[in-house]
Structure formats: C-alpha cells, structure tokens
Enzyme design. Structure first.
Site, PDB file in Angstrom:
ATOM      1  N   GLU A  52      -5.739 -65.983 -18.185  1.00 17.65           N
ATOM      2  CA  GLU A  52      -6.760 -66.898 -18.714  1.00 17.65           C
ATOM      3  C   GLU A  52      -7.670 -66.071 -19.641  1.00 17.65           C
ATOM      4  O   GLU A  52      -7.871 -66.434 -20.793  1.00 17.65           O
ATOM      5  CB  GLU A  52      -7.565 -67.516 -17.552  1.00 17.65           C
ATOM      6  CG  GLU A  52      -8.655 -68.501 -17.973  1.00 17.65           C
ATOM      7  CD  GLU A  52      -9.556 -68.917 -16.784  1.00 17.65           C
ATOM      8  OE1 GLU A  52      -9.569 -68.228 -15.743  1.00 17.65           O
ATOM      9  OE2 GLU A  52     -10.286 -69.929 -16.926  1.00 17.65           O
ATOM     10  N   HIS A  70      -3.895 -77.319  -9.056  1.00 21.06           N
ATOM     11  CA  HIS A  70      -4.922 -76.295  -9.324  1.00 21.06           C
ATOM     12  C   HIS A  70      -6.287 -76.964  -9.413  1.00 21.06           C
ATOM     13  O   HIS A  70      -6.695 -77.446 -10.474  1.00 21.06           O
ATOM     14  CB  HIS A  70      -4.570 -75.566 -10.629  1.00 21.06           C
ATOM     15  CG  HIS A  70      -5.431 -74.353 -10.900  1.00 21.06           C
ATOM     16  ND1 HIS A  70      -4.918 -73.065 -10.953  1.00 21.06           N
ATOM     17  CD2 HIS A  70      -6.751 -74.229 -11.141  1.00 21.06           C
ATOM     18  CE1 HIS A  70      -5.888 -72.210 -11.217  1.00 21.06           C
ATOM     19  NE2 HIS A  70      -7.023 -72.893 -11.344  1.00 21.06           N
ATOM     20  N   HIS A  99      -4.943 -66.342 -10.242  1.00 18.63           N
ATOM     21  CA  HIS A  99      -5.396 -66.573 -11.622  1.00 18.63           C
ATOM     22  C   HIS A  99      -5.038 -65.351 -12.461  1.00 18.63           C
ATOM     23  O   HIS A  99      -5.387 -64.221 -12.098  1.00 18.63           O
ATOM     24  CB  HIS A  99      -6.908 -66.769 -11.669  1.00 18.63           C
ATOM     25  CG  HIS A  99      -7.377 -68.106 -11.192  1.00 18.63           C
ATOM     26  ND1 HIS A  99      -7.150 -68.577  -9.931  1.00 18.63           N
ATOM     27  CD2 HIS A  99      -8.076 -69.077 -11.842  1.00 18.63           C
ATOM     28  CE1 HIS A  99      -7.703 -69.785  -9.814  1.00 18.63           C
ATOM     29  NE2 HIS A  99      -8.268 -70.117 -10.960  1.00 18.63           N
ATOM     30  N   HIS A 141     -10.231 -76.409  -7.714  1.00 19.46           N
ATOM     31  CA  HIS A 141     -11.176 -75.695  -6.842  1.00 19.46           C
ATOM     32  C   HIS A 141     -12.058 -76.712  -6.137  1.00 19.46           C
ATOM     33  O   HIS A 141     -12.678 -77.553  -6.794  1.00 19.46           O
ATOM     34  CB  HIS A 141     -12.028 -74.740  -7.665  1.00 19.46           C
ATOM     35  CG  HIS A 141     -11.235 -73.679  -8.371  1.00 19.46           C
ATOM     36  ND1 HIS A 141     -11.065 -72.414  -7.861  1.00 19.46           N
ATOM     37  CD2 HIS A 141     -10.530 -73.714  -9.528  1.00 19.46           C
ATOM     38  CE1 HIS A 141     -10.307 -71.708  -8.687  1.00 19.46           C
ATOM     39  NE2 HIS A 141      -9.963 -72.469  -9.707  1.00 19.46           N
ATOM     40  N   ASP A 196      -8.685 -77.944 -12.755  1.00 23.39           N
ATOM     41  CA  ASP A 196      -9.451 -76.729 -12.437  1.00 23.39           C
ATOM     42  C   ASP A 196     -10.769 -77.088 -11.741  1.00 23.39           C
ATOM     43  O   ASP A 196     -10.868 -76.934 -10.526  1.00 23.39           O
ATOM     44  CB  ASP A 196      -9.695 -75.917 -13.726  1.00 23.39           C
ATOM     45  CG  ASP A 196      -9.797 -74.419 -13.496  1.00 23.39           C
ATOM     46  OD1 ASP A 196      -9.536 -73.965 -12.382  1.00 23.39           O
ATOM     47  OD2 ASP A 196     -10.144 -73.700 -14.466  1.00 23.39           O
ATOM     48  N   ASP A 197     -11.765 -77.502 -12.490  1.00 25.87           N
ATOM     49  CA  ASP A 197     -13.093 -77.834 -11.943  1.00 25.87           C
ATOM     50  C   ASP A 197     -13.599 -79.061 -12.703  1.00 25.87           C
ATOM     51  O   ASP A 197     -14.446 -78.943 -13.612  1.00 25.87           O
ATOM     52  CB  ASP A 197     -14.057 -76.659 -12.175  1.00 25.87           C
ATOM     53  CG  ASP A 197     -13.478 -75.333 -11.693  1.00 25.87           C
ATOM     54  OD1 ASP A 197     -13.486 -75.094 -10.473  1.00 25.87           O
ATOM     55  OD2 ASP A 197     -12.995 -74.562 -12.549  1.00 25.87           O
TER      56      ASP A 197
HETATM   57  N1  ADE Z   1     -13.014 -70.390 -10.213  1.00 21.55           N
HETATM   58  C1  ADE Z   1     -13.198 -71.663 -10.544  1.00 21.55           C
HETATM   59  N2  ADE Z   1     -12.676 -71.915 -11.755  1.00 21.55           N
HETATM   60  C2  ADE Z   1     -12.142 -70.758 -12.204  1.00 21.55           C
HETATM   61  C3  ADE Z   1     -11.449 -70.376 -13.375  1.00 21.55           C
HETATM   62  N3  ADE Z   1     -11.199 -71.235 -14.369  1.00 21.55           N
HETATM   63  N4  ADE Z   1     -11.054 -69.103 -13.487  1.00 21.55           N
HETATM   64  C4  ADE Z   1     -11.316 -68.231 -12.503  1.00 21.55           C
HETATM   65  N5  ADE Z   1     -11.955 -68.540 -11.390  1.00 21.55           N
HETATM   66  C5  ADE Z   1     -12.363 -69.795 -11.226  1.00 21.55           C
HETATM   67 ZN    ZN Z   2      -8.956 -72.056 -11.479  1.00 22.18          ZN
END
Ligand code: ADE
Ligand code: ZN
Length: 323
Positions: free
Chosen positions: A190, A12, A187, A14, A268-269
């Site tokens: 969350e 996961h 997703h 991005h 994630d990021d």
């Molecule tokens: N796009 C990038 N990170 C995200 C996240 N944590 N939740 C939803 N969309 C995303």
């Molecule tokens: Zn994500």
C-alpha cells in the site's frame, strides 16, 4: 444502475474503522471522553494522508472501551453490511484495542462481538496485530489469536504503518498463528513497493495480501502472484482517498486481474473513506466497465479465498447461485 441489491462478499474490513462518526460521538458523549479534533465541520472524520488517518483512527477507538461497546459496534457494522447485501464479511479485530492484549479480557470482547447478529450476514474475524507497535506487542496479539482460533476467529493478520520495520520482524507471531490453524494475511504494497509484497509472501508465508496493489510495479512479481494464486484484498476507494492513486482509472485492480492475479475488492474503513460495497462496485463499473460476469468472478474469487470452513462456503455458494 446500482449494484446495491446484488450479493457481495467482503474480505478486508477493519471493525473499528467501520465505526460511523455518529456512533463514536454517541459513545464519547455517554462516557465523557474528549474526542475534540477528530471530526470536521460536517461531522466526518478529519484527516489528510495516511499518518493523520492512523492518528484519527486511534483517537476514535478511545471511545470504544468495553465489550458492550464492541457488541454495539459489531451490530451497527452488520446492519450496514446487510444494507449493501454483503452476505459474508471478514473483519479485522485487534486485541490491542480490546483489553490491550490481555487474554481473559480478549475473550470477553470476542464473546460480545459474537452476540451481535443480523439475519443473512455471516461474519468472521481476523485477529490483527498493529505493525507500528512492534513485534513484541504483535506476539501478544498472536497469542490471543492462537488461543481463540475457532468458529469465529479464522485468521491472523497485520495492519498499521507499513513504513515501520520489516515483515520478517513479525514472523514469530505469524508462525504461532499458523501453527494454531489460522489462515494468514498482512497489509503490504500500500505504502511500500513490490519488494514489501514479496517479503509478505516469502517471510510471513501469507496466502492473501492486504492491498498489495503496488505489486503492479514489478511484472515478475505479478507473474509470481498469479502463478501461486496469492490473493490481493484491494480497496480502491481507500487508496484514492489516502492518495496512493490520484484518479480511479490509475488504480491497478483491473490490470492485476487481467494479468491473472486473484483480486478481491473491499472497503477497508468505509466511513473514513466515504465508501461502502455498493459504491465500490458502482465505481468499478463506471471506471473499468465491469458488468455481471466480472462481478460474478469477483465474488467467486472472494469465496475461494475466504478463511471460513467448507460448510460455510457451501452455504454461501448456494446463496450466490440463487441470484
Ligand atoms: N488500519 C486501518 N486501515 C488501514 C490501512 N488502510 N492500512 C494500514 N492499516 C490500517
Ligand atoms: Zn486495511
């Protein structure tokens, strides 16, 4: 000790969300793009909470304009993965940031991403629609996904604002992707509660859920996820920075795993959340006392849940067994 040199898998991630601030600053400088307001005094992405995160994220992507920009980004991301001994990663890529859903343009962006290469890291793509852009735009992304399904593009998914609309609004796009042979994730759980995770499974028929952590609030759902082997792509560092949970020990990843739900752990990021795969593993050790057996299980779950083909999995399995 640190888990930096241990082989890892990440499901996961991005692609745009993995762009380091310095990379975005450099591109913006080269193209004279105004990105004022997205960085703090320390040069990091500046945001508080999810809505601001999405705004800053989308502002940063404005510096990413051409296929060559995405080749450079993919190369940078692969080098970072190698630094943390991530031997396999699946990355979310979005036609909406790569040509605005135009199929011919999308093919050019994809080809450029695939020109990036680092020895020892295998990368696959999951085409991702953006929930807050609505179901019609998502259909365009699904069409791009269906037309480019193959060696690199192995899945279809959805990110963006979970609080907008319903999972079922996107069923057409997900059905199109499934019929093209793509594997599915979205997703959910969350920002909304367990009902959203159930909707992802029931209405979109996904086999993995991005985050999914708030399933923990419904014991019946937890049992269902365990019984059906629905895999959660958890991102504890992301959840802590965005405020889904306040303290590391509040994160449900260990409780979900102990209840029999297949869990994986990703970043994630990473630059947005000041994390990387080593930090994630080190934090799991510090918070929950996880050790070699737990991480071997985590890798095995990720390998089983990966969307790549059997031959790729067999090679990865060999590399895991060699360590
Ligand atoms: N796009 C990038 N990170 C995200 C996240 N944590 N939740 C939803 N969309 C995303
Ligand atoms: Zn994500």
């Amino acid at each position: 000790m640190s888990w930096k040199n241990h082989p890892k898998l990440e499901l996961h991630l991005h692609l745009e969300g993995a762009a380091p601030p310095a990379f975005i600053r450099q591109l913006a400088f080269e193209k004279s793009i105004d990105i004022r307001g997205i960085f703090d005094a320390g040069g990091n992405y500046a945001f508080h909470g999810f809505d601001e995160f999405l705004k800053i994220y989308e502002a940063a992507t404005q510096a990413l304009q051409t296929p060559e920009d995405f080749r450079r980004l993919t190369q940078t991301v692969l080098e970072q993965l190698a630094e943390h001994n991530v031997i396999y990663a699946e990355t979310f890529v979005s036609p909406d940031f790569c040509g605005g859903g135009d199929l011919a343009a999308w093919r050019d962006f994809l080809a450029a991403m695939q020109d990036a290469h680092v020895d020892g890291v295998t990368l696959r793509g999951i085409v991702t629609c953006i929930r807050h852009l609505g179901p019609d735009v998502a259909k365009g992304a699904a069409r791009c996904a269906a037309e480019t399904a193959g060696d690199f593009i192995v899945g279809f998914g959805m990110g963006g604002a979970e609080t907008v609309g319903q999972q079922k609004d996107f069923a057409y796009g997900f059905d199109m992707a499934r019929e093209a042979g793509l594997r599915l994730t979205t997703h959910a759980g969350e920002w909304r509660g367990p009902a959203e995770v159930a909707a992802a499974v029931d209405d979109l028929r996904v086999e993995r859920v991005g985050h999914g952590v708030r399933a923990i609030e419904d014991p019946d759902l937890v049992r269902r996820l365990a019984d059906h082997g629905i895999v959660l792509e958890t991102n504890p560092g992301s959840n802590l920075v965005l405020g889904v949970y306040n303290r590391p020990e509040d994160h449900p990843v260990a409780r979900l795993r102990d209840a029999g739900v297949p869990v994986t752990v990703s970043t994630d990021d990473p630059p947005f959340f000041h994390t990387d795969m080593t930090a994630e593993w080190d934090n799991l050790e510090r918070t929950f006392g996880w050790g070699a057996d737990d991480f071997a299980q985590l890798n095995q779950t990720a390998l089983d849940a990966a969307f790549c083909d059997a031959a790729t999995k067999a090679e990865l399995r060999k590399r895991l067994e060699a360590t």
